[in-house]
Scaffold this motif. Structure first.
Motif, PDB file in Angstrom:
ATOM      1  N   ARG A  23      31.970  59.330  25.909  1.00 28.12           N
ATOM      2  CA  ARG A  23      31.553  58.498  27.035  1.00 28.12           C
ATOM      3  C   ARG A  23      32.296  57.163  27.046  1.00 28.12           C
ATOM      4  NH1 ARG A  23      26.546  56.577  26.921  1.00 28.12           N
ATOM      5  NH2 ARG A  23      25.983  57.436  24.920  1.00 28.12           N
ATOM      6  N   PRO A  24      32.908  56.809  28.179  1.00 28.81           N
ATOM      7  CA  PRO A  24      33.611  55.524  28.287  1.00 28.81           C
ATOM      8  C   PRO A  24      32.665  54.408  28.708  1.00 28.81           C
ATOM      9  CG  PRO A  24      33.931  56.782  30.291  1.00 28.81           C
ATOM     10  CD  PRO A  24      33.111  57.652  29.355  1.00 28.81           C
ATOM     11  N   ILE A  25      33.147  53.182  28.602  1.00 28.45           N
ATOM     12  CA  ILE A  25      32.366  52.050  29.083  1.00 28.45           C
ATOM     13  C   ILE A  25      32.580  51.899  30.590  1.00 28.45           C
ATOM     14  CG2 ILE A  25      32.295  50.881  26.870  1.00 28.45           C
ATOM     15  CD1 ILE A  25      34.503  49.035  27.758  1.00 28.45           C
ATOM     16  N   ILE A  26      31.640  51.207  31.237  1.00 30.04           N
ATOM     17  CA  ILE A  26      31.723  51.008  32.682  1.00 30.04           C
ATOM     18  C   ILE A  26      32.132  49.565  32.976  1.00 30.04           C
ATOM     19  CG2 ILE A  26      30.067  52.843  33.210  1.00 30.04           C
ATOM     20  CD1 ILE A  26      27.930  50.680  33.611  1.00 30.04           C
ATOM     21  N   GLU A  27      32.423  49.279  34.230  1.00 29.74           N
ATOM     22  CA  GLU A  27      32.898  47.951  34.625  1.00 29.74           C
ATOM     23  C   GLU A  27      31.923  46.845  34.202  1.00 29.74           C
ATOM     24  OE1 GLU A  27      35.404  45.086  35.800  1.00 29.74           O
ATOM     25  OE2 GLU A  27      35.884  47.225  35.701  1.00 29.74           O
ATOM     26  N   GLU A  28      30.631  47.088  34.371  1.00 30.31           N
ATOM     27  CA  GLU A  28      29.638  46.093  33.941  1.00 30.31           C
ATOM     28  C   GLU A  28      29.779  45.809  32.446  1.00 30.31           C
ATOM     29  OE1 GLU A  28      24.793  45.579  33.459  1.00 30.31           O
ATOM     30  OE2 GLU A  28      25.568  47.313  34.539  1.00 30.31           O
ATOM     31  N   GLY A  29      29.992  46.859  31.666  1.00 30.39           N
ATOM     32  CA  GLY A  29      30.185  46.703  30.228  1.00 30.39           C
ATOM     33  C   GLY A  29      31.443  45.926  29.899  1.00 30.39           C
ATOM     34  N   ILE A  30      32.491  46.168  30.650  1.00 31.59           N
ATOM     35  CA  ILE A  30      33.752  45.444  30.436  1.00 31.59           C
ATOM     36  C   ILE A  30      33.538  43.953  30.682  1.00 31.59           C
ATOM     37  CG2 ILE A  30      36.090  45.085  31.344  1.00 31.59           C
ATOM     38  CD1 ILE A  30      36.132  48.163  31.888  1.00 31.59           C
ATOM     39  N   GLN A  31      32.898  43.615  31.791  1.00 28.00           N
ATOM     40  CA  GLN A  31      32.691  42.203  32.133  1.00 28.00           C
ATOM     41  C   GLN A  31      31.801  41.491  31.110  1.00 28.00           C
ATOM     42  OE1 GLN A  31      34.590  40.789  34.373  1.00 28.00           O
ATOM     43  NE2 GLN A  31      35.426  42.841  34.683  1.00 28.00           N
ATOM     44  N   LYS A  32      30.746  42.150  30.666  1.00 29.21           N
ATOM     45  CA  LYS A  32      29.863  41.544  29.660  1.00 29.21           C
ATOM     46  C   LYS A  32      30.563  41.421  28.313  1.00 29.21           C
ATOM     47  CE  LYS A  32      25.443  42.627  31.798  1.00 29.21           C
ATOM     48  NZ  LYS A  32      24.160  43.313  31.672  1.00 29.21           N
ATOM     49  N   THR A  33      31.385  42.406  27.971  1.00 31.19           N
ATOM     50  CA  THR A  33      32.124  42.345  26.711  1.00 31.19           C
ATOM     51  C   THR A  33      33.093  41.175  26.718  1.00 31.19           C
ATOM     52  OG1 THR A  33      31.914  44.713  26.338  1.00 31.19           O
ATOM     53  CG2 THR A  33      33.711  43.598  25.189  1.00 31.19           C
ATOM     54  N   ILE A  34      33.775  40.966  27.822  1.00 32.26           N
ATOM     55  CA  ILE A  34      34.699  39.835  27.931  1.00 32.26           C
ATOM     56  C   ILE A  34      33.947  38.517  27.720  1.00 32.26           C
ATOM     57  CG2 ILE A  34      36.148  38.542  29.560  1.00 32.26           C
ATOM     58  CD1 ILE A  34      37.012  41.341  30.681  1.00 32.26           C
ATOM     59  N   LYS A  35      32.768  38.411  28.314  1.00 31.78           N
ATOM     60  CA  LYS A  35      31.955  37.190  28.166  1.00 31.78           C
ATOM     61  C   LYS A  35      31.537  36.973  26.709  1.00 31.78           C
ATOM     62  CE  LYS A  35      27.949  34.935  30.205  1.00 31.78           C
ATOM     63  NZ  LYS A  35      26.868  35.022  31.185  1.00 31.78           N
ATOM     64  N   VAL A  36      31.032  38.034  26.056  1.00 31.78           N
ATOM     65  CA  VAL A  36      30.597  37.915  24.661  1.00 31.78           C
ATOM     66  C   VAL A  36      31.794  37.646  23.747  1.00 31.78           C
ATOM     67  CG1 VAL A  36      29.543  39.154  22.721  1.00 31.78           C
ATOM     68  CG2 VAL A  36      28.535  39.323  25.000  1.00 31.78           C
ATOM     69  N   ALA A  37      32.900  38.323  23.984  1.00 32.62           N
ATOM     70  CA  ALA A  37      34.092  38.117  23.151  1.00 32.62           C
ATOM     71  C   ALA A  37      34.593  36.689  23.258  1.00 32.62           C
ATOM     72  CB  ALA A  37      35.182  39.107  23.555  1.00 32.62           C
ATOM     73  N   THR A  38      34.537  36.132  24.445  1.00 38.41           N
ATOM     74  CA  THR A  38      34.961  34.742  24.640  1.00 38.41           C
ATOM     75  C   THR A  38      34.051  33.785  23.872  1.00 38.41           C
ATOM     76  OG1 THR A  38      35.851  35.306  26.817  1.00 38.41           O
ATOM     77  CG2 THR A  38      35.419  32.974  26.384  1.00 38.41           C
ATOM     78  N   GLU A  39      32.749  34.050  23.907  1.00 34.67           N
ATOM     79  CA  GLU A  39      31.781  33.195  23.205  1.00 34.67           C
ATOM     80  C   GLU A  39      31.871  33.322  21.682  1.00 34.67           C
ATOM     81  OE1 GLU A  39      29.588  30.906  24.464  1.00 34.67           O
ATOM     82  OE2 GLU A  39      30.593  31.244  26.383  1.00 34.67           O
ATOM     83  N   THR A  40      32.355  34.443  21.190  1.00 35.42           N
ATOM     84  CA  THR A  40      32.388  34.688  19.740  1.00 35.42           C
ATOM     85  C   THR A  40      33.797  34.618  19.166  1.00 35.42           C
ATOM     86  OG1 THR A  40      32.560  37.081  20.111  1.00 35.42           O
ATOM     87  CG2 THR A  40      30.338  36.167  19.836  1.00 35.42           C
ATOM     88  N   LYS A  41      34.705  34.081  19.921  1.00 35.40           N
ATOM     89  CA  LYS A  41      36.113  34.075  19.524  1.00 35.40           C
ATOM     90  C   LYS A  41      36.341  33.490  18.131  1.00 35.40           C
ATOM     91  CE  LYS A  41      40.638  33.040  21.301  1.00 35.40           C
ATOM     92  NZ  LYS A  41      41.424  32.665  22.440  1.00 35.40           N
TER      93      LYS A  41
END
Length: 104
Positions: A23-41
């Motif tokens: 199962r792949p990730i969906i667009e909502e997951g991509i956008q939230k991941t980008i946000k979390v990754a930015t916060e945890t850089k």
């Protein structure tokens, strides 16, 4: 002492009858991941070992995190089938197997 950080995979697609492992990730997951990754850089600013389940959604999530965090020559990423589903005892065993050269 090692620092352990657990990150859950991004929201994945449930609309298609597909094998759970694929199962792949969906667009909502991509956008939230980008946000979390930015916060945890700054979480992984030293020599780190990143273990990722071999499931498609976790590999996609990890690649997004790494693209935001940037390349670090001392960071290693390893895909591990044992992390797809695990229990506490399995997780303890995996964590204890981490080489001492890695602190995170």
């Amino acid at each position: 002492m090692k620092k352990l950080t657990l990150i859950r995979h991004a929201k994945s697609c449930w609309n298609n009858p597909i094998n759970d492992f694929k199962r792949p990730i969906i667009e909502e997951g991509i956008q939230k991941t980008i946000k979390v990754a930015t916060e945890t850089k700054n979480l992984f600013n030293n020599k780190s070992l990143i273990w990722v389940s071999s499931a498609e959604r976790t590999k996609q999530t990890a690649k997004l995190f790494l693209s935001i965090w940037g390349e670090n020559k001392e960071t290693q990423i390893q895909f591990n089938d044992d992390l797809h589903t695990f229990n506490l005892n399995q997780l303890k065993k995996i964590v204890k197997s981490c080489p001492n050269v890695y602190k995170t």
